[in-house]
Structures are given as structure tokens and as C-alpha cells.
Write a protein that holds these residues in place. Structure first.
Motif, PDB file in Angstrom:
ATOM      1  N   TRP A 124       0.562  -1.549  -0.162  1.00  0.00           N
ATOM      2  CA  TRP A 124      -0.117  -0.349  -0.115  1.00  0.00           C
ATOM      3  C   TRP A 124       1.277   1.004   0.163  1.00  0.00           C
ATOM      4  CZ3 TRP A 124      -4.094   1.450  -1.779  1.00  0.00           C
ATOM      5  CH2 TRP A 124      -4.932   3.169  -1.021  1.00  0.00           C
ATOM      6  N   SER A 126       0.547   4.713  -0.171  1.00  0.00           N
ATOM      7  CA  SER A 126      -0.408   5.518  -0.277  1.00  0.00           C
ATOM      8  C   SER A 126       0.494   7.040  -0.730  1.00  0.00           C
ATOM      9  CB  SER A 126      -0.795   5.978   1.163  1.00  0.00           C
ATOM     10  OG  SER A 126      -1.621   7.428   0.769  1.00  0.00           O
ATOM     11  N   LEU A 330     -13.624   0.992   4.149  1.00  0.00           N
ATOM     12  CA  LEU A 330     -12.976   3.175   4.451  1.00  0.00           C
ATOM     13  C   LEU A 330     -14.041   3.666   5.696  1.00  0.00           C
ATOM     14  CD1 LEU A 330     -13.017   4.114   1.124  1.00  0.00           C
ATOM     15  CD2 LEU A 330     -11.655   3.472   2.376  1.00  0.00           C
ATOM     16  N   THR A 333     -11.882   1.705   8.911  1.00  0.00           N
ATOM     17  CA  THR A 333     -11.239   2.480   9.108  1.00  0.00           C
ATOM     18  C   THR A 333     -11.759   3.885   9.186  1.00  0.00           C
ATOM     19  OG1 THR A 333     -10.289   3.172   6.781  1.00  0.00           O
ATOM     20  CG2 THR A 333      -9.547   1.723   7.886  1.00  0.00           C
ATOM     21  N   GLU A 335     -12.543   6.502   7.491  1.00  0.00           N
ATOM     22  CA  GLU A 335     -12.336   7.121   6.264  1.00  0.00           C
ATOM     23  C   GLU A 335     -13.601   7.801   5.757  1.00  0.00           C
ATOM     24  OE1 GLU A 335      -8.004   6.215   4.156  1.00  0.00           O
ATOM     25  OE2 GLU A 335      -9.167   4.446   5.426  1.00  0.00           O
TER      26      GLU A 335
ATOM     27  N   ASP B  69      -4.790  -3.270   4.689  1.00  0.00           N
ATOM     28  CA  ASP B  69      -3.854  -2.610   3.545  1.00  0.00           C
ATOM     29  C   ASP B  69      -4.632  -3.279   2.071  1.00  0.00           C
ATOM     30  OD1 ASP B  69      -2.157  -0.118   4.921  1.00  0.00           O
ATOM     31  OD2 ASP B  69      -0.245  -1.510   4.789  1.00  0.00           O
ATOM     32  N   LYS B  72      -7.051  -2.144   1.190  1.00  0.00           N
ATOM     33  CA  LYS B  72      -7.425  -0.612   0.631  1.00  0.00           C
ATOM     34  C   LYS B  72      -7.373  -0.547  -1.066  1.00  0.00           C
ATOM     35  CE  LYS B  72      -6.904   2.238   4.821  1.00  0.00           C
ATOM     36  NZ  LYS B  72      -5.266   3.706   4.636  1.00  0.00           N
ATOM     37  N   GLN B  75      -9.759  -1.924  -2.949  1.00  0.00           N
ATOM     38  CA  GLN B  75     -11.002  -0.399  -3.417  1.00  0.00           C
ATOM     39  C   GLN B  75     -10.035   0.472  -3.856  1.00  0.00           C
ATOM     40  OE1 GLN B  75     -13.737  -1.273  -0.736  1.00  0.00           O
ATOM     41  NE2 GLN B  75     -14.488   0.369  -2.154  1.00  0.00           N
ATOM     42  N   PHE B 234     -10.327   7.070  -2.941  1.00  0.00           N
ATOM     43  CA  PHE B 234     -11.700   6.806  -2.216  1.00  0.00           C
ATOM     44  C   PHE B 234     -12.341   7.831  -2.369  1.00  0.00           C
ATOM     45  CE2 PHE B 234      -8.515   4.335   0.414  1.00  0.00           C
ATOM     46  CZ  PHE B 234      -8.530   3.323  -0.415  1.00  0.00           C
TER      47      PHE B 234
END
Lengths: 383, 383
Positions: A124, A126, A330, A333, A335, B69, B72, B75, B234
Motif C-alpha cells: 500500500w 499512499s 473505508l 477505518t 475514512e 492495506d 485498501k 478498494q 477513495f
């Protein structure tokens, strides 16, 4: 509009007339307020004059009103075309559900420890520096208990249960005694009706083996309608949920949290002896979600409370389908919860947040923040 | 979740940790508030901890964070599939635009007197008694001036101009000197980008011959983007308007309402003589809608005011496309405006309305009225 002066006259005359009309209305309103008895009788009349634009129209010649009627008739035809459009959107959603499913299956496997992500799958990166930083901190933060826990923890513990706790709409429904049951929730699936079938979708709640009920899946089906209301075709805004159906939960003995047993004293009329009986009464529980109120044919004969309860149920079903199932991680978490509150990234937003005025202030932001505004014109959004 | 006791422990431990985390945050927040200098530096840190759910996660073992992760990453893949979905919805809208067009053409003919509706086309049987009644009243109301006007009135006078006056979002932009120009507006069309072209739509404002400009059509094109933001995938919620383009208005001499000429006195430094010069400066006008601010590449370098102006412009473009053009007659009569205010048909609603507390009270209704709630779950709605 060749005859320009003419139309300008018409317009100014009309405006004048509209003013008079609305003055009349105010007087009428006063009378009504003083005499509640006539209120009901006058409501209908008022419905149609209380909005200035309509009274504006009263001033037009018959021929013009006839043309407006023709436009309204065309508008009804548009509404029926629109209904067909939404049916095709539904077909598209069915098509895309099949494309999402493999990803959702992987998700289920990672959540329930059926599979471990490969390094590639778990990588991951970001783009967001803050997140990078946090990720770093997390890794350090957990090093301590790592050795202790690592071996024991399977998948992502309490994944769905945590979502129930994070989303207010759901946590409001969850009672303390529901929690241990919800910890067995392993997946939520959305299934669409087959092509050609009436428009509907089902929510499937997949549970692991548990001590509470023998069902492995609890289902809730929402029936939808995509056609303009005959009595009010102009109010059509797309498909609506019009009804829903639950399922029977096969509770294990003494485990049914949707009922509670109360003791009741009964006095014998003749002998006057008193005996204590026990009876079962309904109990608050999320699992009442699977035995919803029945909608009557026209939906009218429900009392207000039932209608409200049902509306809330529809909203929850819609929320599961449109938000929670497609974006579960989401909501786990948090988010997505930021997003739903129009969480603002600009300094202003955070200052307010530090002041602990999140909600209110953010709503203000929502009105004045261009990013949020410019994200409005999405073509196809859920409310 | 075979190992139930284990997961329950994990959960309670996590909750504990989450509590501690949020206490820490409050202390931190206090310090920050007392020392604004460090605020900026701490913002990023706070971004990621200010929402309890995220801090809940900090307590998980590395292996679990690794699985999160992976979720995500899945996602993000979902977001890209979703983007494709919205592109197909856009194609559907293009297809349906062609189906609506014949109805919109008829509308244009009736509005501008190019055609007179047949009795069949004008036959408007409202299912709504009130409307029937009103219709009756209207017919009587106009009998008087009928003979006088009938002959002169062509089509539906000031149709589009009236919509500009009825819709607040537009009337706010219209200056007194814009009004005679807008009376020449004969049609508004929405044109979608061709298949395969970048996603966009154009608003075409068709004007009759007039003394103000020589253009017969003024256009405003909105460019859209249907792809997740790399830095924040997201947040993707469907296509967004990202840019717009106006057109050149060929104003006739001295008719340009978007500029005004002001006189300015200038003093000669040396001689001290004073001369008066005239210069042109921008002037408020709806027609500035056709010369919007330019979006910079990243959209960041605009100042807040410009961003706000642009966001408002995007919203207006969206509103023309999604509401006004498809439902023009309802904005002309005011019916759509009732709807947009969540106008309630139940008595309660009207009492409040009589009290002249429309706005506020109706918003309350919106929250508690099942009809409105149950109409929320439309699959594809504009905001």
C-alpha cells in the motif's frame, strides 16, 4: 418573439396581477389562521396559489394556458422515458456487480483469514504523505504486542462488527446483546434481481457457525419501483424502494434476542387467587431488521410511526447497498465516515475541528468550499 | 471466526486503546490551540488520528494492518471499475438525450408559436382535484381579457425568462438590463460529447433576432472527469465538472451589458492640469456566464474567491443540465420549485406554510416525512 414590445407589456401586466394575487393570498391566510375550522376546506385552494409563479400564470389568456397544458403533457412523456433510463442504469449496475464480485470475494478471504494477501496485494503506497507517516507509526506502534498476537489473530477481527459500531445509522440499532452475535458476521453481499424480473435487490448477511441461530445467511430483500406516480408524475426522481421482506431466523433455544419474557400477575375473578404467568414481548434488537413492517397495497393505511420506521428501514437498506458493501474497508477505518461528514482538509476545517465543532462548522464549510461544490455535479450519485 | 473469545479480547483491548488515543488527542489539541505557531506542523498528524476509528486500528498487529492495506488496494480497484460504470451511464444519457429530443423540439415549437398544440396534445387531465379546480378558475379568470389578447399572444410569452426569474440561483445573476435581452431566449439545449470523446456537455442558449448581439446561439461547455484522484482515490463519487468554456458574444455597438464606461480624472504631474478620461470596467450581468474564469492545470493556483465563483458556475451548469432543461415547464409554473423545497402535501406542511415559515419548517418535514425519505433510495439522483 418578433413582437417584443407586446411580450414586455404582457410580462409587466402579469407581474402586476401576480402582486395582487399574492396580496389576496395574505389576507386569506390571515382569515384562515383566525378560523381553523375553514382551514382544511381552504387548503386545496391555497395549495395552488401559495406559490407566486403559479398565480403568475393565472393572468395568461386561455390559448397560452392551453399551450402550457401541452407542455405538461410532454413532460409526463419525459418522465416515462426517464423511468426507462433508470431501468437501464439498473441493468448496468447488475453488469458491474459481476465485475466487483471477484474483488469482494478476495476481501472476504482476507477478512476471514481464508487467504493471506501476497506482498504485491498488501503493498500500500499512499500518495498521501500523512498516511505514509501514520503507516510508519502504526508499524512501530504494533511491534510490541506483535509477537504475542501475530500467531493468534485470524484475518481482520470484528471487521463487520466494527463497521456496525462506526456507522451511527447502524450502531443506533445494535443492542449490547446483539454484539456477540454480530461478531460472527463474515460477509455482506448485495444481489440484484435477475434481468426481466421486477427491480429489486437483496442484502445477504453471511454468518459463521454460532450459538445463536442455525441460519448461515440472513437476507433482506428490497423491492423497487421505477415508474412515475399516476397521480403525481412530475415528482418522479428515479427508482424508489417501495417494499421489503425479511427472513425467518432459526434461533437456538433461549437465544432469540428479539423477544424478552416478562412475568405477569393474574387475579382469578371468582376465587381472587393470584397466579403469575410469563409472556414473551418484542425486544429492541438489530435483528428486528429481518422482520420489517409490511407495506399495505397503497402504502397509505400505515400510521405515521410505521411509515417513519419503514422509511428509516428503506434508508438503511439503501445505505448498505450503496455505501457499506461497496466501501466496507473505508467504514472500518473511518475514512468513509470523514467523507460522509464532508470532512474538510483545509486548515480552517481543522481549526474548527480542534474546537470540537466538527458537525456544524463542517456543514458551513460544505456550503462555501469550492472543492465540495464542484464535486456536486456528479452525474449519478446517491443521496 | 472460530476463535471467538480471542476476537472479543482483541476488540475490548482495542476499544481501551482507542479511548486512550483520543484522550491523548484532546491534550494535544489544547496545546495546539494555545500555540498557533505549531498548528500547521501538527495538522497532518491530527488529520489521521482525529477520527476515532483510525486510532482503533493502531492497536492491531502488523499482520492485520497488512490485510487492511490489501483491502485498501482492492478498494482502489473498485474505484476504477466504478469510474467505468459512470462512463457507461454517460453513454446511456447520450442515448436517452436522443429519445427526449423530439419532445423538446415540440416544446420549443409550442413556446415560440411555431406550432399550435392539437386538442389531443393540449388535453390535460390532472388526477389532482385541486388542479382541476384551479384550471376551471383559470379559464374563467381569463375569459375577460381573452378576446383582447388571444390574437396577439404568440406561443408562451417570456417562457425562459420567467424560469430565470423563478429560479433563485439564476435570478441572483440577472440584472435589470439583462432582462430585455433574456426575453429573446427561445430555447436551451443540452448537447453531450460524441462517443469516444472526453466526457463533456454543452449548454446551447438559442436567441431570437435581437438588438443586443448578433449570435443566434450562445454556448457554455462543461468538461467532466470520471476517474479517481490519484492522491485520494477513495473520494471518488462519480464524474465531476472540472472545467468550462464560454463563447464570444458579438455585442452590437453600445449594447454590451458586461462592461460599463466610467469617467476618471487624471492630474498632470508637472502642469497640475486635470483631464477626464473614460475607461471600461467589468459590469455585473448574467452574460458573464459566457466568459468564466479559467481553471489552472491543477486547479490549485486559483484564489479562494475565484474557486468559489467557479464552483458556483459549475453548479449552475449542472442545474441547467439536470433540472431546468429536462423540466422547464415545471420551473415556469413553479411546480418544480415546490419539489426542490421538499414542498409537503400534508396539512402540517401547509399550516407551516401559512405561517410563512416555509423554508425552515419544510426542511424539518424533509427529515420526518416518510414519503420523502422513502424516495431517497433512488438509484441515480442528482444532488
Amino acid at each position: 418573439m418578433a413582437d417584443n414590445s407586446k411580450t414586455e407589456d404582457t410580462a409587466s401586466e402579469s407581474l402586476e396581477a401576480a402582486k395582487n394575487a399574492s396580496n389576496k393570498k395574505e389576507k386569506l391566510a390571515d382569515q384562515v389562521m383566525q378560523n381553523p375550522q375553514v382551514l382544511a376546506a381552504l387548503q386545496e385552494r391555497l395549495d395552488n396559489t401559495s406559490v407566486t409563479p403559479s398565480s403568475y400564470i393565472e393572468t395568461f389568456p386561455k390559448a397560452v394556458i392551453r399551450r402550457i397544458d401541452a407542455l405538461k403533457k410532454l413532460q409526463v412523456k419525459c418522465a416515462h422515458i426517464e423511468a426507462k433510463f433508470y431501468e437501464e442504469v439498473h441493468d448496468l449496475e447488475r453488469k458491474y456487480a459481476a465485475l466487483y464480485q471477484p474483488l469482494f470475494d478476495k476481501r472476504r478471504e482476507f477478512i476471514n483469514g481464508e487467504a493471506e494477501p501476497t506482498d504485491a496485494e498488501a503493498e500500500w503506497h499512499s500518495e498521501n504523505e500523512d498516511e505514509e507517516k501514520l503507516a510508519g507509526e502504526l508499524k512501530n506502534a504494533v511491534v510490541i504486542d506483535e509477537k504475542a498476537e501475530e500467531a493468534n489473530v485470524k484475518g481482520i477481527p470484528d471487521f463487520w462488527f466494527t463497521i456496525f459500531r462506526n456507522v451511527d445509522m447502524l450502531s443506533e440499532l445494535v443492542q449490547e446483546y446483539d454484539e456477540p452475535i454480530l461478531k460472527h458476521l463474515q460477509d455482506i453481499k448485495v444481489k440484484f434481481s435477475e434481468p426481466g424480473q421486477p427491480m429489486s435487490f437483496s442484502l445477504e448477511f453471511h454468518f459463521g457457525p454460532n450459538d445463536y441461530f442455525s441460519n448461515s445467511v440472513l437476507t433482506k430483500t428490497y423491492k423497487m419501483k421505477s415508474e412515475p406516480d399516476k397521480t403525481d408524475p412530475f415528482s418522479f426522481e428515479g427508482p424508489e424502494i417501495v417494499d421489503c421482506e425479511g427472513c425467518t431466523i432459526d434461533w437456538k433455544k433461549g437465544k432469540n434476542v428479539t423477544v424478552k419474557t416478562i412475568k405477569k400477575k393474574q387475579k382469578h375473578k371468582g376465587r381472587g387467587t393470584v397466579r403469575t404467568i410469563t409472556k414473551q414481548v418484542p425486544n429492541d434488537s438489530f435483528f428486528n431488521f429481518f422482520s420489517p413492517i409490511k407495506v399495505s397495497g397503497d402504502g397509505e393505511s400505515l400510521d405515521e410511526d410505521s411509515e417513519f420506521t419503514l422509511a428509516a428501514d428503506f434508508e438503511i437498506g439503501h445505505f448498505f447497498r450503496e455505501r457499506i458493501v461497496p466501501r466496507a474497508v473505508l467504514y472500518f477505518t473511518g475514512e468513509a465516515i470523514e467523507d460522509d461528514d464532508n470532512f474538510e482538509e483545509d486548515e480552517e476545517g481543522e481549526e474548527e475541528e480542534l474546537e470540537g465543532e466538527e458537525e456544524g462548522e463542517e456543514e458551513e464549510d460544505a456550503e462555501t468550499d469550492p472543492k465540495k461544490e464542484s464535486s456536486q455535479p456528479a452525474e449519478c450519485k446517491q443521496q
